[in-house]
Write a protein that holds these residues in place. Structure first.
Motif, mmCIF file in Angstrom:
data_model
loop_
_atom_site.group_PDB
_atom_site.id
_atom_site.type_symbol
_atom_site.label_atom_id
_atom_site.label_comp_id
_atom_site.label_asym_id
_atom_site.label_seq_id
_atom_site.Cartn_x
_atom_site.Cartn_y
_atom_site.Cartn_z
ATOM 1 N N PHE A 286 0.832 -1.209 0.000
ATOM 2 C CA PHE A 286 0.000 0.000 0.000
ATOM 3 C C PHE A 286 0.868 1.262 0.000
ATOM 4 O O PHE A 286 0.423 2.329 0.429
ATOM 5 N N TYR B 122 -6.765 2.871 4.099
ATOM 6 C CA TYR B 122 -7.775 3.863 4.502
ATOM 7 C C TYR B 122 -7.604 4.072 5.998
ATOM 8 O O TYR B 122 -7.045 3.225 6.705
ATOM 9 N N ASN C 174 -8.456 1.422 8.684
ATOM 10 C CA ASN C 174 -7.994 0.044 8.454
ATOM 11 C C ASN C 174 -7.317 -0.501 9.710
ATOM 12 O O ASN C 174 -6.556 0.186 10.382
ATOM 13 N N TRP D 222 -12.839 -13.859 2.690
ATOM 14 C CA TRP D 222 -11.976 -12.690 2.865
ATOM 15 C C TRP D 222 -12.742 -11.390 3.124
ATOM 16 O O TRP D 222 -13.708 -11.101 2.432
ATOM 17 N N GLY D 223 -12.275 -10.617 4.099
ATOM 18 C CA GLY D 223 -12.673 -9.217 4.242
ATOM 19 C C GLY D 223 -13.705 -8.911 5.314
ATOM 20 O O GLY D 223 -14.621 -9.687 5.564
ATOM 21 N N GLY D 224 -13.532 -7.777 5.945
ATOM 22 C CA GLY D 224 -14.556 -7.217 6.822
ATOM 23 C C GLY D 224 -14.405 -7.507 8.299
ATOM 24 O O GLY D 224 -14.822 -6.688 9.128
ATOM 25 N N ASP E 118 -11.860 -7.460 10.177
ATOM 26 C CA ASP E 118 -10.999 -6.478 10.849
ATOM 27 C C ASP E 118 -11.727 -5.139 11.029
ATOM 28 O O ASP E 118 -11.574 -4.464 12.046
ATOM 29 N N ASP E 119 -12.543 -4.777 10.045
ATOM 30 C CA ASP E 119 -13.346 -3.553 10.167
ATOM 31 C C ASP E 119 -14.365 -3.700 11.292
ATOM 32 O O ASP E 119 -14.603 -2.768 12.057
ATOM 33 N N ARG F 259 -19.895 -9.559 3.056
ATOM 34 C CA ARG F 259 -19.174 -8.891 4.144
ATOM 35 C C ARG F 259 -19.727 -7.499 4.479
ATOM 36 O O ARG F 259 -19.739 -7.092 5.637
ATOM 37 N N HIS F 260 -20.189 -6.784 3.462
ATOM 38 C CA HIS F 260 -20.707 -5.440 3.742
ATOM 39 C C HIS F 260 -22.016 -5.501 4.534
ATOM 40 O O HIS F 260 -22.230 -4.699 5.442
ATOM 41 N N LEU G 1 -21.193 -6.367 8.095
ATOM 42 C CA LEU G 1 -20.647 -5.192 8.784
ATOM 43 C C LEU G 1 -21.757 -4.276 9.278
ATOM 44 O O LEU G 1 -21.689 -3.736 10.373
HETATM 45 C C1 NGS Z 1 -11.000 -3.740 2.988
HETATM 46 C C2 NGS Z 1 -11.535 -4.944 3.735
HETATM 47 C C3 NGS Z 1 -10.653 -5.253 4.918
HETATM 48 C C4 NGS Z 1 -9.200 -5.391 4.465
HETATM 49 C C5 NGS Z 1 -8.777 -4.169 3.653
HETATM 50 C C6 NGS Z 1 -7.356 -4.272 3.118
HETATM 51 O O1 NGS Z 1 -11.795 -3.469 1.883
HETATM 52 O O2 NGS Z 1 -11.102 -6.416 5.537
HETATM 53 O O3 NGS Z 1 -9.671 -3.985 2.567
HETATM 54 O O4 NGS Z 1 -7.202 -5.525 2.559
HETATM 55 N N1 NGS Z 1 -12.888 -4.657 4.193
HETATM 56 C C7 NGS Z 1 -13.970 -5.148 3.587
HETATM 57 O O5 NGS Z 1 -13.908 -5.885 2.639
HETATM 58 C C8 NGS Z 1 -15.306 -4.745 4.133
HETATM 59 S S1 NGS Z 1 -5.852 -6.069 1.978
HETATM 60 O O6 NGS Z 1 -5.676 -5.472 0.675
HETATM 61 O O7 NGS Z 1 -4.797 -5.729 2.921
HETATM 62 O O8 NGS Z 1 -5.962 -7.528 1.889
HETATM 63 O O9 NGS Z 1 -8.328 -5.536 5.563
#
Ligand code: NGS
Length: 278
Positions: free
Chosen positions: A164, A170, A173, A198-200, A202-203, A240-241, A244
């Motif tokens: 990143f 963001y 995050n 995958w995803g969400g 952690d949010d 996931r949304h 959330l």
């Molecule tokens: C967001 C995800 C998180 C994730 C972040 C970075 O969109 O779980 O991206 O992900 N949230 C949702 O999907 C709601 S990464 O590119 O590091 O794998 O941590």
């Protein structure tokens, strides 16, 4: 400010010979000058001193006792690199730690949050760890000042990841690697168990903290640097949304409702292995 001012030690007031706080620099053979992970291959961790993933300094008493929880499935090469690097890294900080690898059986989609909950519950059965680090297997810290101990509020250790551009994708995050005091993790009822795929998750965890009025912190981005071990993108959880939005009452679901079966448990040379059915 001084980045290590806010670290919370175990109660060592009655102990003598407490380890110095400042980390020893990781030697040049193991430090990463860029994100070339190949430089890690072949670094020998101090294997003989590690028992089932646990290590503590020999010549002084550590200020910190930390359980490192790694959720895992079918990433053997990553796990190998992770372990051979991480032991050295955390040892250089004079920390008493134990690495738990929580492996999900082939059954069901991967559930990172639930595996963290399981790691927390299983580790506490063994020792009253005051501090936990929840850690993805594909992330390696680059800066030895990134202390693997807990601050007074939860900390996003992996704020600056190579992929990143070394700043969070963001502001809110909270993915990758985080540290949290055990009592704070219990207070927010851990992670949600509902996020498969995958995803969400952690949010959702970040929202749990904020609704408990706990504000996570980050060290400077120059300290919070991590390298990613490359892999294919996981399949996102389509729901996931919605999850959330729905999950608002954290008391109802989380650590207090984590159901699982331990199907294998062993002390490997470099980690405690716990295989679970969710
Ligand atoms: C967001 C995800 C998180 C994730 C972040 C970075 O969109 O779980 O991206 O992900 N949230 C949702 O999907 C709601 S990464 O590119 O590091 O794998 O941590």
């Amino acid at each position: 400010g001084n980045i290590i001012n806010n670290l919370v030690p175990v109660d060592y007031s009655h102990l003598e010979n407490v380890c110095p706080l400042s980390p020893v620099k990781v030697t040049s053979t193991t430090s990463l000058t860029s994100c070339s992970v190949s430089s890690l291959v072949g670094t020998e961790a101090i294997k003989s001193d590690i028992l089932g993933g646990e290590w503590q300094p020999k010549n002084c008493t550590s200020r910190f006792l930390v359980a490192i929880i790694v959720p895992y499935r079918a990433r053997e090469k990553h796990l190998h690199k992770f372990l051979s690097f991480m032991h050295r890294f955390v040892q250089s900080q004079n920390i008493h730690y134990k690495i738990y690898v929580i492996e999900q059986s082939t059954q069901k989609e991967f559930n990172r949050g639930k595996l963290f909950n399981i790691g927390f519950l299983e580790a506490l059965k063994e020792k009253p760890f005051p501090c936990f680090i929840f850690h993805d297997v594909d992330l390696l810290p680059e800066n030895s000042n990134n202390m693997y101990a807990c601050t007074e509020t939860p900390r996003h250790l992996s704020a600056a990841i190579d992929k990143f551009g070394y700043s969070p994708p963001y502001y809110r995050n909270f993915g990758g690697v985080l540290s949290i005091l055990s009592h704070q993790f219990s207070l927010v009822n851990g992670f949600s168990n509902k996020f498969y795929g995958w995803g969400g998750e952690d949010d959702n965890f970040y929202n749990r903290l904020r609704s408990a009025l706990i504000r996570p912190v980050r060290f400077d981005y120059s300290v919070s640097r991590y390298c990613t071990l490359p892999h294919e993108q996981e399949k996102p959880n389509e729901n996931r949304h919605n999850l959330l939005k729905l999950s608002s009452n954290y008391v109802l679901e989380g650590l207090n409702s984590t159901k699982y079966t331990v199907i294998q448990r062993s002390d490997e040379p470099l980690f405690a292995k716990i295989v679970v059915d969710l």
